[in-house]
Design a protein around this motif. Structure first.
Motif, PDB file in Angstrom:
ATOM      1  N   TYR A  14       0.839  -1.204   0.000  1.00 58.67           N
ATOM      2  CA  TYR A  14       0.000   0.000   0.000  1.00 58.67           C
ATOM      3  C   TYR A  14       0.874   1.254   0.000  1.00 58.67           C
ATOM      4  CZ  TYR A  14      -3.166   3.651   1.461  1.00 58.67           C
ATOM      5  OH  TYR A  14      -3.870   4.831   1.516  1.00 58.67           O
ATOM      6  N   THR A  18       0.845   3.937  -3.152  1.00 58.51           N
ATOM      7  CA  THR A  18       0.324   5.290  -2.925  1.00 58.51           C
ATOM      8  C   THR A  18       1.426   6.351  -2.854  1.00 58.51           C
ATOM      9  OG1 THR A  18       0.318   4.964  -0.523  1.00 58.51           O
ATOM     10  CG2 THR A  18      -1.719   4.443  -1.738  1.00 58.51           C
ATOM     11  N   PHE A  65      -8.365  -3.872   4.171  1.00 58.62           N
ATOM     12  CA  PHE A  65      -8.550  -2.592   4.847  1.00 58.62           C
ATOM     13  C   PHE A  65      -9.986  -2.383   5.322  1.00 58.62           C
ATOM     14  CE2 PHE A  65      -4.515  -1.473   2.594  1.00 58.62           C
ATOM     15  CZ  PHE A  65      -3.749  -1.329   3.752  1.00 58.62           C
ATOM     16  N   GLU A  70     -10.181   0.672   7.825  1.00 60.68           N
ATOM     17  CA  GLU A  70      -9.377   1.775   7.300  1.00 60.68           C
ATOM     18  C   GLU A  70      -9.959   2.173   5.940  1.00 60.68           C
ATOM     19  OE1 GLU A  70      -4.976   1.381   8.250  1.00 60.68           O
ATOM     20  OE2 GLU A  70      -5.664  -0.689   8.538  1.00 60.68           O
ATOM     21  N   LYS A  73      -8.160   4.265   3.117  1.00 60.57           N
ATOM     22  CA  LYS A  73      -7.249   3.481   2.271  1.00 60.57           C
ATOM     23  C   LYS A  73      -8.042   2.723   1.198  1.00 60.57           C
ATOM     24  CE  LYS A  73      -3.589   3.155   5.652  1.00 60.57           C
ATOM     25  NZ  LYS A  73      -2.838   2.335   6.583  1.00 60.57           N
TER      26      LYS A  73
END
Length: 82
Positions: A14, A18, A65, A70, A73
């Motif tokens: 991740y 990102t 996620f 989350e 995300k």
């Protein structure tokens, strides 16, 4: 142990996807561990950093996620799907 392995792999992937970190930063951090080199923990990735993103892998990360609540995300990963 397996859950920890999966968690670290997804989180590392991740961060790379990102732009939160670079592969070089992850490798540098791994090389700065204390102790003998043979005892260092190598970085784990859910998605190979040298491969193209795949919607199936992104869906798996989104599901992860969601399970950890989350959602920001999840939204970011959803935008990356093709």
């Amino acid at each position: 142990m397996t859950d920890d392995f999966i968690n670290k792999g997804i989180i590392n992937s991740y961060k790379l996807i990102t732009g939160e970190t670079t592969l070089e930063d992850v490798l540098d951090k791994a090389s700065m561990q204390s102790g003998c080199v043979s005892q260092h923990n190598l970085p784990i990735f859910f998605i190979n950093p040298e491969e193209e993103l795949d919607n199936t892998d992104l869906d798996t990360m989104i599901d992860y996620f969601i399970s950890t609540e989350e959602y920001e995300k999840c939204a970011i990963l959803t935008k990356l799907k093709k």
